[in-house]
Design an enzyme around this catalytic site. Structure first.
Site, mmCIF file in Angstrom:
data_model
loop_
_atom_site.group_PDB
_atom_site.id
_atom_site.type_symbol
_atom_site.label_atom_id
_atom_site.label_comp_id
_atom_site.label_asym_id
_atom_site.label_seq_id
_atom_site.Cartn_x
_atom_site.Cartn_y
_atom_site.Cartn_z
ATOM 1 N N LYS A 1 5.941 126.718 60.680
ATOM 2 C CA LYS A 1 6.399 126.869 59.305
ATOM 3 C C LYS A 1 6.136 128.287 58.797
ATOM 4 O O LYS A 1 5.424 129.072 59.456
ATOM 5 C CB LYS A 1 5.675 125.832 58.432
ATOM 6 C CG LYS A 1 5.953 124.391 58.858
ATOM 7 C CD LYS A 1 5.219 123.416 57.944
ATOM 8 C CE LYS A 1 5.299 122.006 58.486
ATOM 9 N NZ LYS A 1 4.631 121.035 57.572
ATOM 10 N N TYR B 1 13.657 116.894 55.596
ATOM 11 C CA TYR B 1 12.575 116.153 54.931
ATOM 12 C C TYR B 1 13.098 115.002 54.063
ATOM 13 O O TYR B 1 12.405 114.585 53.124
ATOM 14 C CB TYR B 1 11.732 117.112 54.090
ATOM 15 C CG TYR B 1 10.742 117.923 54.919
ATOM 16 C CD1 TYR B 1 9.855 117.298 55.798
ATOM 17 C CD2 TYR B 1 10.680 119.303 54.816
ATOM 18 C CE1 TYR B 1 8.944 118.027 56.561
ATOM 19 C CE2 TYR B 1 9.763 120.041 55.574
ATOM 20 C CZ TYR B 1 8.901 119.393 56.428
ATOM 21 O OH TYR B 1 7.991 120.110 57.180
ATOM 22 N N HIS C 1 5.233 121.571 62.332
ATOM 23 C CA HIS C 1 5.828 120.238 62.218
ATOM 24 C C HIS C 1 6.210 119.781 63.616
ATOM 25 O O HIS C 1 6.664 120.584 64.425
ATOM 26 C CB HIS C 1 7.094 120.299 61.342
ATOM 27 C CG HIS C 1 7.944 119.069 61.460
ATOM 28 N ND1 HIS C 1 7.727 117.942 60.692
ATOM 29 C CD2 HIS C 1 8.976 118.769 62.286
ATOM 30 C CE1 HIS C 1 8.606 117.009 61.033
ATOM 31 N NE2 HIS C 1 9.375 117.487 61.999
#
Ligand code: CMP
Length: 138
Positions: free
Chosen positions: A10, A50, A117
């Site tokens: 990220k 998401y 992630h």
């Protein structure tokens, strides 16, 4: 059985210069990179990625964060790649859940800024790989 998972380093991980550290841990584990790209994410892609968190209190700030700067997206392949990467990453909360020796346990403090992630299931992996790398051959 070999499988694929989607990994993100990220924007916090890129900004802190931890891309090499994360990739190195993936490779040392014995997993293989089949796609790797530095990119800026459009908000629409972040929203789709998401989607399961839509409506949660942190959704807006999560989208702001994930679109705040370049990130590294990767497809990682190997035996049990999905749980194997989640083991490397450690739990979502870098202090309460991730243990020392994991990426989050070693390098992160806050749940939002948790560096990486990894897909959480075969279904998520298939959906996420298609979203981030639509042209990747199977
Ligand atoms: P990730 O594994 O990418 O999946 C969802 C992300 O939402 C998670 O990592 C965190 O970055 C973020 N997240 C999850 N729970 C919270 C929370 N309680 N507060 C802020 N961010 C969160």
């Amino acid at each position: 059985m070999s499988e694929r998972t989607l990994v993100l380093v990220k924007p916090d991980g890129v900004a802190r210069g931890l891309v090499g550290e994360v990739i190195s841990r993936i490779e040392r584990k014995g997993l293989k990179l089949v796609a790797l790209e530095l990119r800026n994410v459009e908000r629409g892609v972040a929203e789709q990625h998401y989607a399961e968190h839509d409506g949660k209190p942190f959704f807006g700030s999560l989208l702001d964060f994930i679109t705040s700067g370049p990130l590294v997206a990767a497809v990682v392949e190997g035996t049990r790649a999905i749980p194997a990467f989640r083991q490397l990453a450690g739990g979502t909360d870098p202090v309460e859940k991730a243990t020392p020796g994991t990426i989050r346990g070693d390098f992160a403090l806050e749940t939002q800024f948790n560096l990486v992630h990894g897909s959480d299931s075969p279904e998520s992996a298939a959906r996420e790989i298609k979203l981030w790398f639509p042209n990747l051959a199977g």
